[in-house]
Design a protein around this motif. Sequence first.
Motif, mmCIF file in Angstrom:
data_model
loop_
_atom_site.group_PDB
_atom_site.id
_atom_site.type_symbol
_atom_site.label_atom_id
_atom_site.label_comp_id
_atom_site.label_asym_id
_atom_site.label_seq_id
_atom_site.Cartn_x
_atom_site.Cartn_y
_atom_site.Cartn_z
ATOM 1 N N PHE A 162 -1.276 -12.731 -15.289
ATOM 2 C CA PHE A 162 -1.930 -12.747 -14.650
ATOM 3 C C PHE A 162 -1.702 -11.964 -13.689
ATOM 4 C CE2 PHE A 162 -3.815 -14.736 -10.473
ATOM 5 C CZ PHE A 162 -4.249 -14.781 -10.307
ATOM 6 N N ALA A 163 -0.731 -12.276 -13.272
ATOM 7 C CA ALA A 163 0.487 -11.215 -12.215
ATOM 8 C C ALA A 163 0.407 -9.781 -13.042
ATOM 9 C CB ALA A 163 1.703 -11.253 -11.584
ATOM 10 N N SER B 155 -2.096 -8.750 -14.563
ATOM 11 C CA SER B 155 -3.865 -8.099 -15.176
ATOM 12 C C SER B 155 -4.292 -6.962 -15.017
ATOM 13 C CB SER B 155 -4.738 -9.506 -15.063
ATOM 14 O OG SER B 155 -4.287 -10.280 -14.044
ATOM 15 N N TYR C 218 6.354 -7.864 -13.314
ATOM 16 C CA TYR C 218 5.425 -7.123 -12.854
ATOM 17 C C TYR C 218 5.919 -5.389 -11.585
ATOM 18 C CZ TYR C 218 1.119 -5.113 -9.527
ATOM 19 O OH TYR C 218 -0.157 -4.211 -9.577
ATOM 20 N N ALA D 55 -2.377 -13.127 -5.221
ATOM 21 C CA ALA D 55 -2.850 -12.171 -6.470
ATOM 22 C C ALA D 55 -4.026 -11.011 -5.759
ATOM 23 C CB ALA D 55 -4.575 -13.031 -6.764
ATOM 24 N N MET D 56 -3.465 -10.965 -4.117
ATOM 25 C CA MET D 56 -4.087 -9.841 -3.830
ATOM 26 C C MET D 56 -2.556 -8.688 -3.644
ATOM 27 S SD MET D 56 -6.087 -9.755 -0.092
ATOM 28 C CE MET D 56 -4.467 -8.683 0.905
ATOM 29 N N VAL D 57 -1.497 -9.344 -3.919
ATOM 30 C CA VAL D 57 0.076 -8.975 -3.923
ATOM 31 C C VAL D 57 -0.144 -7.481 -5.365
ATOM 32 C CG1 VAL D 57 1.941 -9.198 -3.725
ATOM 33 C CG2 VAL D 57 0.875 -9.947 -1.597
ATOM 34 N N PHE D 58 -0.103 -8.452 -6.344
ATOM 35 C CA PHE D 58 0.372 -8.190 -7.747
ATOM 36 C C PHE D 58 -1.812 -7.369 -7.863
ATOM 37 C CE2 PHE D 58 2.422 -12.113 -7.716
ATOM 38 C CZ PHE D 58 4.109 -10.991 -8.085
ATOM 39 N N LYS D 59 -2.277 -7.043 -6.950
ATOM 40 C CA LYS D 59 -3.698 -6.310 -7.221
ATOM 41 C C LYS D 59 -4.867 -6.794 -8.715
ATOM 42 C CE LYS D 59 -2.345 -1.664 -5.018
ATOM 43 N NZ LYS D 59 -0.865 -2.175 -4.834
ATOM 44 N N VAL D 60 -4.884 -8.305 -8.872
ATOM 45 C CA VAL D 60 -5.417 -8.534 -9.545
ATOM 46 C C VAL D 60 -6.436 -8.581 -9.625
ATOM 47 C CG1 VAL D 60 -5.950 -10.836 -11.321
ATOM 48 C CG2 VAL D 60 -3.734 -10.543 -9.845
#
Lengths: 242, 273
Positions: free
Chosen positions: A94-95, A97, A145, B172-177
Amino acid sequence: MSLSENPFFRAESITKSFGQRQVLSGISADFPRSSVTAILGPSGCGKTSFLNILAGLMPADSGKLIGFPQVSFSYSFQDPRLLPWLSCLDNILFALSGLTDRQSSMERALRFIKAAGLDAYAAFKPLQLSGGMRRRLSLARAFAYPSDVCLLDEAFTSVDLKLRIELMNLFSLLWREEKRTTIFVTHDVQDALYLADRILVFSSKPARLLDIHTIDSPREARRYGSKDFSELEELLYRQILS
Amino acid sequence: MQSASDSKTSLTQVVQNQAQGHLAVKLGFGILGVGAAILTWRLAAGFIGSSLILPLPGEVAFSLMRISAHSDFWVSVLGSLRRVVLAFSLSLLVGGITGTLAAMNKPFKSFLAPLLTTIRATPVLALILIAMFWLPASGVPIFSAFLMAYPLIHGSVCAGIEAVDPELLQMAMVFKVPSRIILFKLRLPSASPFFLTGAKSALGLSWKVVVAGELLSQPAFALGTGMQDARLSLDTASVLAWAGATVFLCGMSEFALGIASRRLEKRRMELPA
């Protein structure tokens, strides 16, 4: 000098207030590339707010960030922040994606889940894991990541000593894979001495930068809780208790 | 000496026994409640003394046995069930889509708000009567039930998506999903408990509105039509028998949906993929 050549990330005179309450008071610091920097300070002094400002999750009231706005971050939060309906592997995927190459995302996810010792639990959901395993998964996700800067917020606290050392050893192992610029927040002097190349000491609220210490000894040679840095340890305790 | 596994087993047995005990107590009080209701009914019917106004429980049970002996009864059950499934599925589909869009897009939410408020405020009977001008008899119950159930699904999906944990969104924002992945893997799964609660209410409502619609529009093979025919024959026992069948079917479908959603939720959160 281009961004990629700049050996430092820099925060200049960062201030932040919530209403009338000031939490950060003019903090300036350099963060050398590929180094591990600990931000040490008493609980509730504003360390997490500073980390969130660096990550762009929260705006500073004033001050300047150099290098940070242009790079990507990964973050291991105080709470693991896992999606309970996804398996361990899917949480990492998910991270990842947002990455274009799916094959390499899968390879990275598998590599880091294995490095975290969770390959046997890849199909398990977070609620089926122990608290320590969830922390490991959160760390593995942060390192899987491919970011420029890795931020860890109290990633080793609220667990027993054995698990804490296990988590920190896992951190060292994962860090060696890509030697990423890492900034971690802790209120524990021993954690900072065990892992950091540099220690920034914050005062109590409103946080000011009290001191910067550099540790030259290689991380692999350090032992948790050893007296090798007893003078520095004593100084750090004095500074954060002052 | 008792081993660790033995003590674990006995602890599990204690927990299981306690759970069974609680279930037995719950069931016991439930049966007691039904018994008390039937007794009150029996006493009231005896006091009134008119089968036309309030027949005895035994008369209703006999009527139910009599009408269920005919194949028409079962065809009617299937006909009503088909209408409920159609109306419910349609409201799930449309409510799911518009609820998701409304949660993601505030102007769209504001755009739909007056329409939804109007639908919610419209009396069911008015809606059925209007639908009778527009649609064939069999379509009226489906359309009316859809319009009644749809705002429930829309509201629960919208509220569920809006109630997503902000800390997970921040992660999710940090990991740019990408937003598409956030929608399908974070927002929609977060909304699922809200959605299931809304779906359960919508299913119950669908049954009530479908039967009410059938009662007025009189399609062939329908529980409502059977109820209306019995009323026209002044057969109160049969009216109550048809109503009892409706209540039973509604309760059973809600019960089945409740079990299915609990199992789904447990499986979603706990079992390995």
